[in-house]
Design an enzyme around this catalytic site. Structure first.
Site, short mmCIF file in Angstrom:
data_model
loop_
_atom_site.label_atom_id
_atom_site.label_comp_id
_atom_site.label_asym_id
_atom_site.label_seq_id
_atom_site.Cartn_x
_atom_site.Cartn_y
_atom_site.Cartn_z
N TYR A 225 1.02 -1.52 0.00
CA TYR A 225 0.04 -0.38 0.18
C TYR A 225 0.85 1.31 -0.29
O TYR A 225 0.36 1.95 -1.13
CB TYR A 225 -1.27 -0.32 1.48
CG TYR A 225 -2.12 0.81 1.25
CD1 TYR A 225 -3.09 0.93 0.23
CD2 TYR A 225 -2.50 1.75 1.51
CE1 TYR A 225 -4.12 1.75 -0.01
CE2 TYR A 225 -3.42 2.84 1.74
CZ TYR A 225 -3.98 3.06 0.84
OH TYR A 225 -5.26 3.77 1.07
N LYS B 33 0.98 4.17 -3.13
CA LYS B 33 0.26 5.41 -2.62
C LYS B 33 1.27 6.65 -3.43
O LYS B 33 0.71 7.22 -3.16
CB LYS B 33 -0.20 5.32 -1.14
CG LYS B 33 -1.40 4.01 -1.14
CD LYS B 33 -2.51 4.96 -1.68
CE LYS B 33 -4.17 4.41 -1.57
NZ LYS B 33 -5.13 4.74 -3.03
#
Ligand SMILES: NC(=O)c1ccc[n+]([C@@H]2O[C@H](COP(=O)([O-])OP(=O)(O)OC[C@H]3O[C@@H](n4cnc5c(N)ncnc54)[C@H](O)[C@@H]3O)[C@@H](O)[C@H]2O)c1
Length: 300
Positions: free
Chosen positions: A165, A169
């Site tokens: 993640y 991101k």
């Protein structure tokens, strides 16, 4: 109903739940015609359904707004292309793209990352954003107008258990900055959000009142402004946003200090100079200092 987005056509990916849903409803309430894309998958990317997108379209129409559903996955080239194509086929143009669709698959430790999870994270967040943006910018260039919003996260600044993640991101930030530079001459802006809002996948560990107070609609208000014509001068900016709070990051962070000498440093010289001059006072600092207080409290 307002008219901040009157006459505009918006695509929001992952608009069947949470932040995307709030954007879709908020944009429609400001006069945009909206393609509500959603694969209808779980927060961690299992399964698919038409229900989520259909429900959002229904609520928009009930309020007198204009919306159509799209059920494709942004993670496939064909799926992403079909989303943008649907906007053009149904409404004749695409003015706004919100790259929002996302899932989370965590790991316990770095050495237990599952390759299939990593692949799906990269496909959904990074390929999905690239496929949709590539297809949309082709039209935005011709129109000489566009607004793109990409959804990053504070977790991109580093967070144990979320390597995939964090990776995607921050990848989003790099991509969006480049889009901002390339598309500026075509009347198109690209900005980035690091939001915080109640999330359907949140586990009991993090579920508390402090998080629940942050609603997707708090984030959608800023999104609505950023994709409007009025936000024309705002390009390549990174915002954090949660209930009652909007902040802007100084990114990339300015260089704090440098070490320079004539010629190349030796490892022995750097062993002396770096701790004495560059990193003095620091000791294994890895916790991102920029996490907002809300996160700090929620993640203790
Ligand atoms: N909620 C937060 O606090 C928060 C914080 C930082 C970043 N984000 C990011 O914001 C975005 C939205 O998060 P949310 O909290 O609303 O999550 P959510 O799970 O409520 O909504 C995400 C939606 O994306 C859809 N989706 C997933 N994969 C898809 C695919 N391949 N194609 C099309 N749709 C797909 C899901 O079906 C779901 O409806 C995500 O990118 C997330 O990473 C959320």
């Amino acid at each position: 109903m307002g008219d901040m987005l009157k006459g505009r056509v918006a695509v929001i990916t992952g608009a069947g739940n949470g932040l995307g849903r709030a954007d879709a409803i908020g944009f429609a309430a400001q006069g945009a015609r909206v393609v509500v894309n959603d694969l209808g998958t779980s927060y961690d990317g299992y399964g698919s359904s038409h229900n989520d997108a259909d429900r959002v379209v229904e609520s928009i129409r009930k309020e007198g707004g204009v919306a159509v559903a799209n059920y494709a996955s942004v993670a496939t080239e064909e799926g992403a292309r079909s989303i943008i194509q649907q906007a053009v086929d149904e409404f004749g143009r695409i003015d706004i793209l919100v790259n929002n669709a996302g899932i989370i698959r965590d790991h316990r430790d770095i050495d237990s990352i599952i390759t299939e999870d990593w692949d799906l994270m990269v496909k959904t967040h990074l390929y999905g954003m690239m496929y949709c943006t590539r297809a949309a910018t082709a039209y935005m260039k011709k129109q000489n107008y566009g607004r793109i919003l990409c959804t990053s996260s504070h977790i991109g600044l580093g967070f144990a258990g979320q390597a995939a993640y964090s990776t995607v991101k921050e990848g989003i930030v790099g991509f969006a900055r480049t889009v901002a530079r390339e598309m500026a001459k075509f009347g198109t802006t690209c900005n980035i959000l690091r939001p915080l809002a109640a999330w359907r996948g949140i586990g009991p560990k993090f579920k508390n009142q402090k998080l629940e107070v942050n609603q997707p609609e708090d984030v959608a208000a800023l999104a609505t402004y950023l994709v409007s014509e009025s936000a024309d001068p705002i390009n390549g900016c990174i915002f954090e946003v949660f209930h009652g709070h909007v902040g802007i990051f100084v990114e990339p962070a300015p260089l704090e200090q440098t070490l320079t000498k004539e010629g190349r440093w030796t490892p022995e010289e750097l062993m002396e100079a770096v701790p004495a001059k560059l990193t003095a006072g620091r000791s294994r600092e890895v916790f991102p200092e920029t996490l907002p207080d809300m996160y700090r409290m929620a993640l203790k």
